[in-house]
Motif scaffolding. Structure first.
Motif, PDB file in Angstrom:
ATOM      1  N   LEU A 104       0.880  -1.363   0.165  1.00  0.00           N
ATOM      2  CA  LEU A 104      -0.223   0.112  -0.054  1.00  0.00           C
ATOM      3  C   LEU A 104       0.816   1.373   0.017  1.00  0.00           C
ATOM      4  CD1 LEU A 104      -2.525  -1.140   2.618  1.00  0.00           C
ATOM      5  CD2 LEU A 104      -2.900  -1.132   0.064  1.00  0.00           C
ATOM      6  N   GLN A 105       2.183   1.310   0.101  1.00  0.00           N
ATOM      7  CA  GLN A 105       2.943   2.305   0.072  1.00  0.00           C
ATOM      8  C   GLN A 105       2.887   3.209   1.190  1.00  0.00           C
ATOM      9  OE1 GLN A 105       5.503   2.499  -2.212  1.00  0.00           O
ATOM     10  NE2 GLN A 105       4.552   0.425  -3.056  1.00  0.00           N
ATOM     11  N   SER A 106       2.465   2.602   2.253  1.00  0.00           N
ATOM     12  CA  SER A 106       2.303   3.566   3.638  1.00  0.00           C
ATOM     13  C   SER A 106       3.527   3.153   4.271  1.00  0.00           C
ATOM     14  CB  SER A 106       1.322   2.627   4.343  1.00  0.00           C
ATOM     15  OG  SER A 106       1.263   3.433   5.618  1.00  0.00           O
ATOM     16  N   PRO A 107       4.315   4.292   4.532  1.00  0.00           N
ATOM     17  CA  PRO A 107       5.602   4.275   5.194  1.00  0.00           C
ATOM     18  C   PRO A 107       5.366   3.962   6.798  1.00  0.00           C
ATOM     19  CG  PRO A 107       4.934   6.691   5.005  1.00  0.00           C
ATOM     20  CD  PRO A 107       3.997   5.726   4.465  1.00  0.00           C
ATOM     21  N   SER A 108       6.490   3.196   7.285  1.00  0.00           N
ATOM     22  CA  SER A 108       6.522   3.126   8.659  1.00  0.00           C
ATOM     23  C   SER A 108       6.219   4.420   9.759  1.00  0.00           C
ATOM     24  CB  SER A 108       7.708   2.223   9.086  1.00  0.00           C
ATOM     25  OG  SER A 108       8.784   2.906   9.065  1.00  0.00           O
ATOM     26  N   VAL A 109       5.841   4.105  11.011  1.00  0.00           N
ATOM     27  CA  VAL A 109       6.016   5.426  11.645  1.00  0.00           C
ATOM     28  C   VAL A 109       7.332   5.889  11.793  1.00  0.00           C
ATOM     29  CG1 VAL A 109       5.493   6.114  14.221  1.00  0.00           C
ATOM     30  CG2 VAL A 109       3.783   4.676  13.054  1.00  0.00           C
ATOM     31  N   SER A 110       8.330   5.079  12.131  1.00  0.00           N
ATOM     32  CA  SER A 110       9.566   5.392  12.322  1.00  0.00           C
ATOM     33  C   SER A 110      10.289   6.286  11.082  1.00  0.00           C
ATOM     34  CB  SER A 110      10.552   4.283  12.555  1.00  0.00           C
ATOM     35  OG  SER A 110      10.536   3.262  11.470  1.00  0.00           O
ATOM     36  N   HIS A 111       9.955   5.774   9.907  1.00  0.00           N
ATOM     37  CA  HIS A 111      10.405   6.458   8.547  1.00  0.00           C
ATOM     38  C   HIS A 111       9.401   7.878   8.642  1.00  0.00           C
ATOM     39  CE1 HIS A 111      12.180   2.599   7.440  1.00  0.00           C
ATOM     40  NE2 HIS A 111      13.215   3.508   6.826  1.00  0.00           N
ATOM     41  N   ALA A 112       8.462   7.674   8.828  1.00  0.00           N
ATOM     42  CA  ALA A 112       7.566   9.038   8.830  1.00  0.00           C
ATOM     43  C   ALA A 112       8.142  10.107   9.776  1.00  0.00           C
ATOM     44  CB  ALA A 112       6.139   8.629   9.084  1.00  0.00           C
ATOM     45  N   LEU A 113       8.325   9.664  11.063  1.00  0.00           N
ATOM     46  CA  LEU A 113       8.966  10.636  11.913  1.00  0.00           C
ATOM     47  C   LEU A 113      10.371  11.044  11.553  1.00  0.00           C
ATOM     48  CD1 LEU A 113       8.055   8.866  15.209  1.00  0.00           C
ATOM     49  CD2 LEU A 113       7.253  11.153  14.589  1.00  0.00           C
ATOM     50  N   ILE A 114      11.122  10.188  11.071  1.00  0.00           N
ATOM     51  CA  ILE A 114      12.418  10.747  10.624  1.00  0.00           C
ATOM     52  C   ILE A 114      12.362  11.906   9.470  1.00  0.00           C
ATOM     53  CG2 ILE A 114      14.641   9.891   9.179  1.00  0.00           C
ATOM     54  CD1 ILE A 114      14.164   7.300  10.844  1.00  0.00           C
ATOM     55  N   ASN A 115      11.484  11.440   8.518  1.00  0.00           N
ATOM     56  CA  ASN A 115      11.098  12.726   7.408  1.00  0.00           C
ATOM     57  C   ASN A 115      10.472  13.786   7.900  1.00  0.00           C
ATOM     58  OD1 ASN A 115      12.548  11.026   5.581  1.00  0.00           O
ATOM     59  ND2 ASN A 115      10.791   9.786   5.122  1.00  0.00           N
ATOM     60  N   ARG A 116       9.686  13.837   9.157  1.00  0.00           N
ATOM     61  CA  ARG A 116       8.939  15.030   9.438  1.00  0.00           C
ATOM     62  C   ARG A 116       9.070  15.446  10.853  1.00  0.00           C
ATOM     63  NH1 ARG A 116       3.314  11.909   8.073  1.00  0.00           N
ATOM     64  NH2 ARG A 116       2.659  13.529   9.479  1.00  0.00           N
ATOM     65  N   THR A 117      10.299  15.231  11.186  1.00  0.00           N
ATOM     66  CA  THR A 117      10.437  15.791  12.716  1.00  0.00           C
ATOM     67  C   THR A 117      11.926  16.477  12.871  1.00  0.00           C
ATOM     68  OG1 THR A 117      10.106  15.720  15.069  1.00  0.00           O
ATOM     69  CG2 THR A 117      10.951  13.770  13.935  1.00  0.00           C
ATOM     70  N   HIS A 118      12.232  17.254  13.760  1.00  0.00           N
ATOM     71  CA  HIS A 118      13.858  17.459  14.045  1.00  0.00           C
ATOM     72  C   HIS A 118      14.305  16.691  15.157  1.00  0.00           C
ATOM     73  CE1 HIS A 118      11.446  19.896  16.960  1.00  0.00           C
ATOM     74  NE2 HIS A 118      12.565  19.882  17.608  1.00  0.00           N
TER      75      HIS A 118
END
Length: 135
Positions: A104-118
């Motif tokens: 479904l091309q849904s990123p993992s929570v960890s990857h999404a956090l890495i890409n969207r937080t400092h």
């Protein structure tokens, strides 16, 4: 995964802010059941009691929040509220849900956090504490 968070918070002398993003996997019952919502909520409540019991015994300072919604948004919101040092998230492993997520091309929570937080993101692999040396 909670045990790893407790261990790290204890070692660093930090407060642990536990966030449970409630989703359909928290409802391990038949969705056609007349008691689906009640049975699902009972399961969520039991998870909360187990987590709170572990946290109480840990000796660390902690908070617990369970809510429905996007896990990344929930985690970021709590992190911003408390100005958290880092995120500690579990690995999804290599089970069937990982395959479905990839399809479904849904990123993992960890990857999404890495890409969207400092903030740094610590990813805890399954069974991580089984291989740690005793203190």
């Amino acid at each position: 995964m909670l045990a790893a968070g407790v261990d790290l918070a204890s070692r660093l002398g930090l407060t642990l802010h536990v966030v449970h993003a409630i989703n359909l996997t928290d409802y391990p019952v038949d969705p056609d059941s007349a008691n689906w919502e009640r049975d699902g909520q009972s399961h969520v409540d039991a998870d909360r009691r187990r987590a709170e019991n572990m946290l109480r015994r840990s000796g660390i300072t902690w908070t617990y929040r369970a809510d429905r919604g996007d896990p990344v948004q929930l985690l970021r919101g709590v992190a911003d509220e408390y100005d958290a040092l880092m995120f500690i998230v579990g690995s999804s492993g290599e089970g069937p849900s990982r395959v479905v997520r990839r399809l479904l091309q849904s990123p993992s929570v960890s990857h999404a956090l890495i890409n969207r937080t400092h903030r740094p993101v610590v990813v805890v692999p399954p069974h991580a504490l089984e291989h740690t040396a005793p203190s």
